[in-house]
Each structure stands twice: as C-alpha cells, then as structure tokens.
Motif scaffolding. Structure first.
Motif, short mmCIF file in Angstrom:
data_model
loop_
_atom_site.label_atom_id
_atom_site.label_comp_id
_atom_site.label_asym_id
_atom_site.label_seq_id
_atom_site.Cartn_x
_atom_site.Cartn_y
_atom_site.Cartn_z
N LEU A 22 -7.84 -0.04 -8.02
CA LEU A 22 -6.55 -0.70 -7.83
C LEU A 22 -6.57 -1.65 -6.64
CD1 LEU A 22 -4.19 2.38 -8.32
CD2 LEU A 22 -4.76 0.59 -9.99
N VAL A 23 -5.69 -2.64 -6.73
CA VAL A 23 -5.50 -3.58 -5.63
C VAL A 23 -4.12 -3.35 -5.06
CG1 VAL A 23 -5.26 -6.03 -5.07
CG2 VAL A 23 -6.91 -5.29 -6.81
N SER A 24 -4.01 -3.37 -3.73
CA SER A 24 -2.66 -3.33 -3.16
C SER A 24 -2.66 -4.02 -1.81
CB SER A 24 -2.16 -1.89 -3.03
OG SER A 24 -2.52 -1.38 -1.77
N GLY A 25 -1.48 -4.16 -1.23
CA GLY A 25 -1.38 -4.76 0.09
C GLY A 25 -2.09 -3.88 1.12
N ALA A 26 -2.48 -4.50 2.24
CA ALA A 26 -3.25 -3.78 3.27
C ALA A 26 -2.38 -3.40 4.47
CB ALA A 26 -4.42 -4.64 3.71
N ASN A 27 -1.06 -3.55 4.32
CA ASN A 27 -0.13 -3.35 5.44
C ASN A 27 -0.46 -4.30 6.59
OD1 ASN A 27 1.34 -1.28 4.13
ND2 ASN A 27 -0.36 0.12 4.58
N LYS A 28 -0.89 -5.48 6.24
CA LYS A 28 -1.29 -6.51 7.18
C LYS A 28 -1.07 -7.80 6.40
CE LYS A 28 -5.84 -7.36 9.11
NZ LYS A 28 -7.16 -6.72 9.22
N ASN A 29 -0.26 -8.70 6.93
CA ASN A 29 0.07 -9.90 6.17
C ASN A 29 -1.19 -10.68 5.80
OD1 ASN A 29 2.73 -9.32 6.12
ND2 ASN A 29 3.34 -10.83 7.66
N ASP A 30 -1.20 -11.18 4.55
CA ASP A 30 -2.30 -11.99 4.02
C ASP A 30 -3.59 -11.21 3.78
OD1 ASP A 30 -0.66 -14.17 3.94
OD2 ASP A 30 -1.31 -14.97 5.88
N TYR A 31 -3.50 -9.90 3.70
CA TYR A 31 -4.70 -9.13 3.35
C TYR A 31 -4.38 -8.16 2.22
CZ TYR A 31 -7.18 -10.90 7.38
OH TYR A 31 -7.81 -11.74 8.25
N HIS A 32 -5.35 -7.98 1.33
CA HIS A 32 -5.22 -6.97 0.27
C HIS A 32 -6.43 -6.04 0.32
CE1 HIS A 32 -2.05 -9.52 -1.44
NE2 HIS A 32 -1.70 -8.43 -2.10
N LEU A 33 -6.23 -4.84 -0.22
CA LEU A 33 -7.34 -3.91 -0.36
C LEU A 33 -7.70 -3.83 -1.83
CD1 LEU A 33 -6.11 -0.97 1.94
CD2 LEU A 33 -7.64 -2.88 2.53
N ILE A 34 -9.01 -3.75 -2.13
CA ILE A 34 -9.43 -3.56 -3.52
C ILE A 34 -10.16 -2.22 -3.65
CG2 ILE A 34 -9.55 -6.03 -4.00
CD1 ILE A 34 -12.62 -5.79 -3.82
N ASN A 35 -10.37 -1.78 -4.88
CA ASN A 35 -11.09 -0.53 -5.19
C ASN A 35 -10.36 0.73 -4.72
OD1 ASN A 35 -13.12 -2.24 -6.11
ND2 ASN A 35 -14.16 -2.23 -4.12
N ILE A 36 -9.05 0.69 -4.69
CA ILE A 36 -8.32 1.91 -4.30
C ILE A 36 -8.38 2.91 -5.45
CG2 ILE A 36 -6.06 2.85 -3.65
CD1 ILE A 36 -5.41 0.08 -2.48
N ASP A 37 -8.69 4.15 -5.09
CA ASP A 37 -8.71 5.23 -6.07
C ASP A 37 -7.62 6.21 -5.67
OD1 ASP A 37 -9.18 7.54 -7.50
OD2 ASP A 37 -11.37 7.38 -7.39
N LEU A 38 -6.58 6.31 -6.47
CA LEU A 38 -5.43 7.15 -6.07
C LEU A 38 -5.84 8.61 -5.90
CD1 LEU A 38 -2.35 5.75 -8.04
CD2 LEU A 38 -3.08 5.25 -5.71
N LYS A 39 -6.79 9.08 -6.72
CA LYS A 39 -7.25 10.46 -6.60
C LYS A 39 -8.00 10.68 -5.28
CE LYS A 39 -9.00 13.06 -10.07
NZ LYS A 39 -9.83 13.28 -11.28
N ARG A 40 -8.79 9.68 -4.92
CA ARG A 40 -9.70 9.81 -3.78
C ARG A 40 -9.04 9.42 -2.46
NH1 ARG A 40 -14.19 5.33 -4.09
NH2 ARG A 40 -12.39 4.16 -3.35
N ASP A 41 -8.18 8.39 -2.51
CA ASP A 41 -7.78 7.75 -1.25
C ASP A 41 -6.32 7.97 -0.85
OD1 ASP A 41 -10.34 6.53 -1.29
OD2 ASP A 41 -9.56 4.94 -2.58
N VAL A 42 -5.50 8.45 -1.75
CA VAL A 42 -4.05 8.48 -1.44
C VAL A 42 -3.48 9.86 -1.73
CG1 VAL A 42 -1.81 7.40 -1.89
CG2 VAL A 42 -3.89 6.05 -2.14
N GLU A 43 -2.62 10.31 -0.84
CA GLU A 43 -1.94 11.57 -1.12
C GLU A 43 -0.63 11.27 -1.85
OE1 GLU A 43 -0.95 14.91 1.79
OE2 GLU A 43 -3.05 14.35 2.22
N VAL A 44 -0.71 11.25 -3.17
CA VAL A 44 0.48 10.93 -3.96
C VAL A 44 1.29 12.20 -4.17
CG1 VAL A 44 1.34 9.99 -6.13
CG2 VAL A 44 -0.75 9.05 -5.10
N ASP A 45 2.56 12.14 -3.77
CA ASP A 45 3.42 13.32 -3.84
C ASP A 45 4.18 13.31 -5.16
OD1 ASP A 45 4.74 15.59 -3.19
OD2 ASP A 45 6.19 14.63 -1.86
#
Ligand code: ATP
Ligand code: MG
Length: 564
Positions: free
Chosen positions: A351-374
């Motif tokens: 997945l691609v999403s914002g990087a919490n930094k203007n004009d930057y994005h993050l790629i290759n996000i894996d929700l299982k691996r990288d994010v604590e989804v509640d």
C-alpha cells in the motif's frame, strides 16, 4: 358538500415556493397552507384525507392488538436529560421559560408510564400507540409537509419480556405496515435501515421511490436486496495481498496532488493507494484507512464505533498533531491516534500512503506487518453496479421518501429510564422495547406523488376526501340545476361522500378544471344533452373514461365502480 358554501381555495398558478409535485398540488387543490417554515394548516379537504389515512392506520394497529393512547406533546425537559437525548443536534424544540420541550417522539413518555405501570412478566407483552403531533427542530423544512417542524405521527411502542417476544411484536408491525401502505394505495418497498446511534438491533424503513426523496437506497430487483445506502453492502472484493514482501520506502512526491497524479507518479494501481481520513470520535483522534477511490460512509462509521459523536478533524488541528497536511497523512509513525480500516483493506500489503510529512509518501506498507489496526469494518458507501450481497446482480441506486420506520430498540430506554419487570424466577430485568413510526402527512403527500397527472390530483378511493363530484354544466338551465340537486341528494343519501359544484357564474370549463385539480375519483356531469335522454355522464378521473348512465342508475353504477 356544496362548493358554493365550502372553503376550497384552489389556485390556478403554481406557487413559486413549491418545487415538488405533491407540495404544489396540495397548495393548488386547497388542501393546506404554510403558516411559517415547516408549519402547515390543513384545510377541510386536506384534513379529510389526513383523517382517512389516520383511520386506516388506526384499524391496522388495532388489528394487531395495539391500544390507543394520547400522550402530551409538552414534556418536562428533565425527562429528556435523563434519557440522554436532550442535546441531539436539530432534534428538540423547547419552551425555555418553563423547562419544557415539545416532544419529537415518545419513547421517553412511554418509558415513564411503563416504569410505574409494568411490574411483572404477567403484564407483558404490550403494544401501545397514538396518532399525535410531533415537533422537530428540522434545520431545513422543505418539500411541503414531507419535512415539517410540526407533523402528525403514528408512533407505537412494544414492551416485551424476551427477545423472541420483541421479534414477534416487530414482525406484527412489519405485516401491519404492509397492509397500511397497500390500503393507502401506495407503491412502496421495504429496505434494511441503520440502527446507528440509537443502538438498536434491527430496523427497516418503508419507502416510495421518488426523485424528490431525501433518502438513497440500493436495490437489486431480482434477488430482492433493498437497503438504505446508510447500511447497504455489496460483494465488492477485498484488494488482497501482492506476492512481494518489500520494505517500506519513503518517496519524495512534490506537486503530486490528485490520486490520478499519484498513481502515475508511483506507477501503482489505484486500489493500492490507501486514503487516510482523520476524525475525532468522542473527542479522541481517529485515523480511518480506506481504498483510495472509496467513499467513507459516516453512518456505517458511527455504527462501527458503537455510537458517539464524530467530526472530521480540521486542517490546522491536524497539522498541529501530525506536522503534515491532510493529503500527506498516513498510518506509519502516527502517535495518539486509534487506527481503523475498511474491510477491503484486510490483510492488504503493497500500500501507498502519506508519510506524515508534506510532499512525501510511503510505499510497500503491509497492514499486517507494519500497522496496529484496531479493527476492520465495513465503512464504504457502495457504488451502483457492484454485485448485491451473495449474488452477481448489479445494485441500482435510487432516491426514496421514507413513509415509516420500524425499529428494535432493545433495552436502551428501559435501562436509562428504569423500566423493569420481575421475570418468572423473580429476577428484575429491563423491558425489551421496540419503536415504530409512520408519518401521516407523508402518506398523503406520497399518495399524491404517485396519483396525479398534468391536470391535478387523482385520488385513490381509500384516501379521496370525497368519492363523487357532481357538476351541473349549465347553471342557467332550470332543469339541469333541478336534476343536479337531485343527483347530489341521492348520492348523499346513499352514503357516498359527495361534492356538489353549485357555484353560480362560473363556466363549465372552469368547474371541470377545478374538479380535475381536486381530483375526486368519479365526476357526475349533469348536462342538458344527457338529460334529454334521461341520462348523466360519469367521468373516471384517473382514466378520463366517460360513460352515460340513466339518472336512476347513476348511484348504483358509482357504488359498483367504488367496489371494483
Ligand atoms: P427522516 O429520516 O426522514 O428525517 P426520521 O428517521 O427522523 O425521518 P422517525 O423518527 O423514524 O423519522 O419518524 C417516523 C416517521 O415520521 C418517519 O418515517 C416519517 O414518515 C415521519 N417523519 C419524520 N420526520 C418528519 C418530518 N420532519 N415531517 C414529516 N414527517 C416526518
Ligand atoms: Mg429514519
């Protein structure tokens, strides 16, 4: 009723403030007048239709064993504070000098009565109803009586000792409502609806399809799926996992503003763009992840959160909390936020999403691996053409006007307002409640929406203010006037509700136009030509079909037609 003595102020012109057909026709046919925004006075003709609709509702409620009440519209404000509903936005009108409110619905008063009146399981079940004025602080009253600040509602409430009991009471209402709207001559459908902030366990709405409806519904004709867009689901697939297992990478994305630009710049599928929406839920920061082009459904969001207040976070506040603007927010490295996601993103990676930094994005996000989804929830608004749940049939989206709503409330009010009973084992338990509404004016306005033509209203038999409209063609002909008077007398004596246009100095053309506008089902036209053969003419308003009958048979012929 003699029109010469009656108050039926018909209008030739279409009133400029009325945009929808039923509103225009209710004004033009002299059924009602607007006193002030959202407040209507019913005139004699309109009130007859209202009474007929009320009577049908009353008969069908009585048929399921419901008992009629008359509850006060003025309520102590404290009762609404106790139930927790005093401050719902745009809901309650109040009378400040006396700490009173005008009841917008009656769960509170019903609970107050039940809290002292119901003691044991032996007192249950109960079905209580009334047909009475409701008051609501509607911010935008419009479409005539369809959305008023003061309106008539049939509201009923069921009190049960068990959840099975509630199901039975609810089903009885479902069937009664079908009979009511059928008898009222409405072409209606039933949709699954949101229990939303009310926290109930099930709810359905009765609707008519209309371009002017404020509700949006998803329908699949063959499979029978029908749901308010607030809850409508589809079998749109999850986006799933990509085979790759790449690490998160930060990419500089200056001047990339739109989803399309981002797709092109990063060369990814739009489904891999995870959109971040930022809200406050009961004051606490909340990040919601959605597939890029999907629309968040706020009503589903509230249900997923189990109720409470939600509001989008404003841009300055967002920047203060995250250091970035709305377009550059994302789930990685975000502190102090609860993160939830739409079901389509369950298990997703790449997945691609914002990087919490203007004009930057993050790629290759894996929700299982990288994010604590509640929690993953169904949060998106369906799109037309998507397959209806469990089928391949494409969903269609239509507008509807809500006529009625049935609702399994559960124990929310019985807990808040202490409506308890002793069960068979002597244990004190909250009564299980249901609540069921029908807008009486909406029945009449929807009936007009569905029963009209270019010339005016074309009442169905069940709601028509009168059955028959007797029109003498030439008021200067003594014989015509005499025979028309006799016709009027005979119809009335036969128990048919009859209007007699005995007004002098009006052309026949004018009278015919008025008769078509106010739209009673049968016109009986008394003219010199017919009288020569001892006949009068019966005109069916709906089809325009005309038949000549002998004077003697006119009444029985109309009686026969009414029974058809
Ligand atoms: P809506 O979604 O149209 O605002 P609601 O969900 O607030 O309606 P309920 O509280 O379920 O409505 O009320 C029961 C019935 O009362 C509705 O189904 C509708 O027929 C009628 N009704 C509600 N609000 C109004 C109004 N402002 N004017 C006329 N009738 C109304
Ligand atoms: Mg509703």
């Amino acid at each position: 009723m003699r029109l010469s003595k009656a108050f039926v102020p018909t209008l030739k012109e279409i009133p400029s403030d009325a945009t929808i057909p039923s509103h225009q026709l209710m004004l033009r046919a002299g059924l009602m007048r607007q006193l002030t925004a959202g407040v209507y006075a019913f005139l004699p003709l309109g009130y007859r239709a209202i009474r007929k609709a009320s009577q049908i509702v009353r008969e069908e409620m009585n048929a399921i064993g419901a008992q009629e009440f008359h509850l006060p519209a003025l309520n102590p404000e404290a009762l609404w504070v106790q139930s927790g509903r005093r401050n719902i936005p745009n809901f309650i009108l109040s009378i400040k000098e006396r700490d009173l409110v005008l009841a917008p619905t009656h769960e509170e008063v019903i609970s107050w009565i039940a809290s002292s009146g119901i003691q044991s399981y032996k007192d249950l079940p109960q079905i209580w109803y009334q047909i009475q004025m409701k008051f609501r602080n509607e911010p935008r009253p419009r479409s005539g009586v369809l959305r008023g600040r003061e309106f008539l509602m049939k509201d009923s409430y069921t009190l049960d000792a068990s959840w099975e009991g509630l199901d039975k009471s609810y089903d009885a209402h479902l069937e009664a409502y079908k009979k009511i709207f059928t008898r009222c001559g409405l072409n209606f459908f039933v949709v699954g609806a949101s229990s939303g902030a009310m926290g109930g366990t099930g709810s359905q709405e009765f609707m008519i399809e209309s371009l002017h409806g404020e509700d949006t519904v998803a329908l699949a004709g063959k499979s029978g799926y029908a749901a308010n867009l607030e809850i409508a689901k589809s079998d749109v697939p999850k986006i799933g996992r990509l085979p790759s297992d790449n690490k998160i990478e930060e990419i500089h994305t200056p001047n990339v503003r739109t989803i399309k630009q981002l797709m092109e710049f990063l060369n990814v599928d739009h489904m891999r763009l995870a959109k971040s929406l930022v809200y406050r839920h009961n004051g606490k920061p909340l990040l919601i992840l959605m597939v890029g082009n999907d629309q968040l459904n706020e009503s589903k969001l509230v249900s997923a959160l189990g109720g409470g207040a939600i509001e989008p976070m404003d841009a300055t506040e967002l920047n203060k909390l995250t250091g970035a603007d709305a377009g550059s927010i994302g789930p990685i490295g975000l502190e102090g936020f609860r993160i939830i996601a739409d079901r389509r993103l369950e298990e997703a990676n790449g997945l691609v999403s914002g990087a919490n930094k203007n004009d930057y994005h993050l790629i290759n996000i894996d929700l299982k691996r990288d994010v604590e989804v509640d929690g993953y929830f169904d949060l998106r608004t369906i799109e037309p053409g998507e397959p209806a749940p469990g089928t391949t049939e494409p969903l269609k989206i239509a507008n509807g006007i809500e006529l009625g709503h049935i609702f399994k409330l559960g124990t929310k009010y019985s807990e808040a307002l202490n409506v308890k009973f002793l069960d068979e084992t002597g244990e004190l338990k909250p009564v299980i409640m249901g609540s069921y509404g029908i807008g009486i004016e909406r029945i009449v306005a929807c009936h007009i929406e569905q029963n009209r033509d270019d010339n005016g209203i074309s009442w169905g038999k069940s709601l028509a203010p009168y059955h028959v409209h007797v029109i003498p063609v030439n008021m200067n002909s003594k014989e015509t006037v005499l025979q028309a008077n006799q016709m009027y007398r005979r119809f009335t004596e036969a128990g048919l509700e009859t209007i007699f246009d005995d007004r002098e100095n009006l052309s026949a053309g004018f009278k015919f136009k008025d008769a078509d506008l106010i739209g009673m089902p049968y016109q009986v036209i008394v003219g010199e030509k017919g009288l020569k053969n001892g006949q009068v003419e019966i005109k069916k308003r709906r089809t325009g079909e005309r038949i000549m009958v002998s004077i003697e048979l006119a009444v029985s012929e109309v009686q026969r037609l009414l029974q058809e």
